[in-house]
Write a protein that holds these residues in place. Structure first.
Motif, PDB file in Angstrom:
ATOM      1  N   GLN A 226      35.331  47.144  34.840  1.00  5.42           N
ATOM      2  CA  GLN A 226      34.405  47.944  34.960  1.00  5.42           C
ATOM      3  C   GLN A 226      34.314  49.627  35.359  1.00  5.42           C
ATOM      4  O   GLN A 226      33.895  49.958  34.826  1.00  5.42           O
ATOM      5  CB  GLN A 226      32.759  47.810  35.938  1.00  5.42           C
ATOM      6  N   HIS A 227      35.305  49.210  35.976  1.00  2.00           N
ATOM      7  CA  HIS A 227      35.704  50.779  36.293  1.00  2.00           C
ATOM      8  C   HIS A 227      37.181  51.374  36.729  1.00  2.00           C
ATOM      9  O   HIS A 227      37.461  52.347  36.810  1.00  2.00           O
ATOM     10  CB  HIS A 227      35.656  50.714  38.346  1.00  2.00           C
ATOM     11  N   GLY A 228      37.845  50.981  35.756  1.00  3.18           N
ATOM     12  CA  GLY A 228      39.352  50.984  35.082  1.00  3.18           C
ATOM     13  C   GLY A 228      40.022  50.800  36.326  1.00  3.18           C
ATOM     14  O   GLY A 228      40.145  51.343  37.970  1.00  3.18           O
TER      15      GLY A 228
ATOM     16  N   GLN B  49      55.282  51.081  30.745  1.00  4.08           N
ATOM     17  CA  GLN B  49      56.313  50.771  31.989  1.00  4.08           C
ATOM     18  C   GLN B  49      55.107  51.014  32.632  1.00  4.08           C
ATOM     19  O   GLN B  49      54.964  50.380  33.705  1.00  4.08           O
ATOM     20  CB  GLN B  49      57.615  51.177  32.033  1.00  4.08           C
ATOM     21  N   SER B  50      55.224  52.399  32.949  1.00  5.26           N
ATOM     22  CA  SER B  50      54.092  52.900  33.694  1.00  5.26           C
ATOM     23  C   SER B  50      52.575  51.968  34.043  1.00  5.26           C
ATOM     24  O   SER B  50      52.150  52.057  35.279  1.00  5.26           O
ATOM     25  CB  SER B  50      53.845  54.455  34.029  1.00  5.26           C
ATOM     26  N   ALA B  51      52.060  51.763  33.162  1.00  9.89           N
ATOM     27  CA  ALA B  51      50.995  51.020  32.636  1.00  9.89           C
ATOM     28  C   ALA B  51      50.967  49.495  33.545  1.00  9.89           C
ATOM     29  O   ALA B  51      50.244  49.198  34.277  1.00  9.89           O
ATOM     30  CB  ALA B  51      49.969  51.026  31.684  1.00  9.89           C
TER      31      ALA B  51
ATOM     32  N   GLU C 103      46.330  48.435  24.151  1.00  9.84           N
ATOM     33  CA  GLU C 103      45.170  48.636  25.202  1.00  9.84           C
ATOM     34  C   GLU C 103      45.281  48.061  25.941  1.00  9.84           C
ATOM     35  O   GLU C 103      44.372  49.009  27.588  1.00  9.84           O
ATOM     36  CB  GLU C 103      44.328  47.235  24.944  1.00  9.84           C
ATOM     37  N   THR C 104      46.720  48.091  27.231  1.00 13.10           N
ATOM     38  CA  THR C 104      47.185  48.016  28.379  1.00 13.10           C
ATOM     39  C   THR C 104      47.138  49.678  28.588  1.00 13.10           C
ATOM     40  O   THR C 104      46.373  50.322  30.056  1.00 13.10           O
ATOM     41  CB  THR C 104      48.694  47.151  28.608  1.00 13.10           C
ATOM     42  N   ILE C 105      47.728  50.142  28.250  1.00 14.54           N
ATOM     43  CA  ILE C 105      47.576  51.859  28.461  1.00 14.54           C
ATOM     44  C   ILE C 105      46.547  52.483  28.837  1.00 14.54           C
ATOM     45  O   ILE C 105      46.765  53.328  29.591  1.00 14.54           O
ATOM     46  CB  ILE C 105      48.795  52.277  27.561  1.00 14.54           C
ATOM     47  N   ILE C 106      45.590  52.252  27.977  1.00 10.94           N
ATOM     48  CA  ILE C 106      44.563  53.202  26.916  1.00 10.94           C
ATOM     49  C   ILE C 106      43.765  52.677  28.389  1.00 10.94           C
ATOM     50  O   ILE C 106      43.109  53.430  29.355  1.00 10.94           O
ATOM     51  CB  ILE C 106      43.625  53.052  26.436  1.00 10.94           C
ATOM     52  N   ALA C 107      44.275  51.651  29.663  1.00 10.44           N
ATOM     53  CA  ALA C 107      42.766  50.484  30.642  1.00 10.44           C
ATOM     54  C   ALA C 107      43.593  51.357  31.392  1.00 10.44           C
ATOM     55  O   ALA C 107      42.529  51.448  32.521  1.00 10.44           O
ATOM     56  CB  ALA C 107      43.529  49.400  30.673  1.00 10.44           C
ATOM     57  N   VAL C 108      44.923  51.736  31.487  1.00  3.83           N
ATOM     58  CA  VAL C 108      45.757  52.229  33.007  1.00  3.83           C
ATOM     59  C   VAL C 108      45.665  54.061  32.698  1.00  3.83           C
ATOM     60  O   VAL C 108      44.881  54.686  33.894  1.00  3.83           O
ATOM     61  CB  VAL C 108      46.739  52.063  32.926  1.00  3.83           C
ATOM     62  N   ASP C 109      45.955  54.992  32.222  1.00  8.70           N
ATOM     63  CA  ASP C 109      46.430  55.754  31.946  1.00  8.70           C
ATOM     64  C   ASP C 109      44.876  56.714  31.147  1.00  8.70           C
ATOM     65  O   ASP C 109      45.310  56.426  29.824  1.00  8.70           O
ATOM     66  CB  ASP C 109      46.863  55.950  31.260  1.00  8.70           C
TER      67      ASP C 109
END
Length: 434
Positions: free
Chosen positions: A208-210, A148-150, A64-70
């Motif tokens: 809301q906006h990523g 790590q990137s996220a 979920e962390t990765i999807i939210a950011v990347d």
């Protein structure tokens, strides 16, 4: 009656066995060992199920962390692989639950065959759980760079938003300070007001906006707000600078007008002493100078009006036009006096100009021969032509009314040719040396 006749120590010794394990079941002999093994298999399967469930929960947070950011292809592939592993986890978990529900190890009438089946099913469920757990662990290890990137971007999120908010506040305070000094900053205020919708989106948050879009927006707001603040803080200095330039350019325009009035006498002297070729291109200088100065004065008045109305960009633009007009006029006015001075000098002693030019040619020739027995034709050709051109320029001075200006332009052209050859030689040798 039989129980009452048993010795007391034996009765006491039997009581703990009756309640062992929280039940009233008694296990004897080989059946007792089989039940214990089956129970151990059940406990091991339960532990494996718990470990897999815990690992899946932790991994879900990472995904979920990765999807939210990347939103990269790699992140999307990782999410798809996680879904596949999730389906496999559901399958083996259901198998475990089925195995547990299918075998009641607490039944007193459970025979040896049923116990063996229970142990086998539970062991198989445990092995499947452990196998999928191993696949899950390997998948989680592969997520390291993405995670790590996220996490790095998430760590940037809050500080980036806060910096943007502080920049907006600083810009607003700077505008208030400028207005308190009687300066208008309408254009800057409009630019700051245009950032209000961006601030609203920042306040709505990354949910809301990523994350990436929110960080990008925060950085953009920060950059624009800091630009407004810097320009607002510099506004008093800009106003003072424009005032100074107005005074300076007015003074310069007056000086050029005075100098332009002296061009006509210079032209008269040129016409009297030299051939037409030496002064014809300067005939329009007085008229052009007057027109340029007049245009400059008009632009100066426009610049003053823009300054009074605090239209800073317009004032700066008009002053730039004034400077360009005066630069061209100054150069044209100076050209007449310079022409007369140069013509006087060369007509009095032409040899000085000739020797100066020959020295430049010889210097280029020496450089062309350095380290060589014969010069490179690419260099020798232009230098030989330069010598011939100089000789022709000197020969052209013969006669009653020599064209001294043509002579000066020719010697200048010859020196430029020699300088170009020198630069080509140095560039070639520098390239070869590197």
């Amino acid at each position: 009656m039989t129980l009452a006749l048993l010795p007391l120590p034996l009765l006491v010794a039997m009581v703990p066995q009756s309640f062992a394990g929280g039940g009233t079941r008694r296990w004897f002999g080989r059946g007792e060992g089989q039940r214990a093994e089956a129970q151990a298999a059940k406990d091991a399967a339960a532990a494996a199920f718990y470990e897999l469930d815990t690992a899946q929960r932790d991994l879900r947070i990472s995904i979920e962390t990765i999807i939210a950011v990347d939103n990269s292809p790699a992140a999307r592939r990782a999410a798809e692989e996680y879904e596949g592993i999730g389906r496999r986890i559901d399958e083996v978990s259901q198998g475990y639950i089925t195995a547990v529900d299918s075998h009641d190890l607490d039944r007193d009438d459970l025979d040896g065959a049923a116990v063996s089946r229970a142990r086998a099913d539970l062991t198989r469920a445990k092995d499947e759980l452990n196998r999928v757990k191993g696949d899950l662990d390997r998948f989680a290890q592969g997520l390291g760079p993405l995670l790590q990137s996220a996490e790095t971007q998430l760590a940037r999120l809050a500080p980036a938003v806060e910096r943007a908010r502080q920049a907006l506040l600083a810009a607003s305070n700077a505008l208030d300070a400028v207005r308190a000094r009687g300066l208008k900053a309408d254009e800057l205020a409009a630019r700051l007001a245009a950032l209000a919708p961006e601030l609203t989106k920042l306040n709505q948050g990354a949910g809301q906006h990523g994350v990436q879009e929110t960080i990008r927006r925060a950085d953009d707001v920060l950059r624009k707000a800091e630009a407004v603040r810097a320009e607002a803080e510099r506004l008093p200095e800009k106003a003072a600078e424009i005032d100074k330039r107005l005074v300076s350019l007015r003074t310069r325009a007056q000086a050029i007008t005075t100098r332009a009035a002296k061009v006509d006498p210079v032209l008269s002297e040129l016409r009297r002493r030299y051939s037409a070729a030496c002064w014809q291109d300067l005939q329009q200088v007085p008229e052009q100078a007057a027109q340029s100065v007049k245009q400059a004065e008009v632009k100066l008045r426009e610049a003053q009006q823009a300054r009074d109305e605090q239209r800073w960009a317009d004032a700066t633009s008009r002053l730039g036009t004034v400077r360009a007009l005066l630069d061209g006029t100054d150069e044209a006015v100076s050209a007449a006096g310079d022409r007369l001075q140069r013509l006087d000098a060369v007509s009095f002693d032409r040899q000085k100009e000739v020797e100066r030019t020959r020295f430049v040619i010889r210097d280029a020739q020496r450089l062309a021969m350095t380290g060589r027995n014969t010069p490179d034709p690419r260099h020798a050709g232009p230098l030989d032509e330069a010598v011939a051109r100089l000789d022709r320029a000197v020969a052209g001075l013969e006669g009653r009314h020599p064209d001294w200006w043509h002579f000066l332009t020719e010697t200048e052209a010859v020196r430029q040719t020699a300088a170009r050859v020198v630069q080509e030689i140095r560039d070639a040798r520098g390239t070869a040396g590197s």
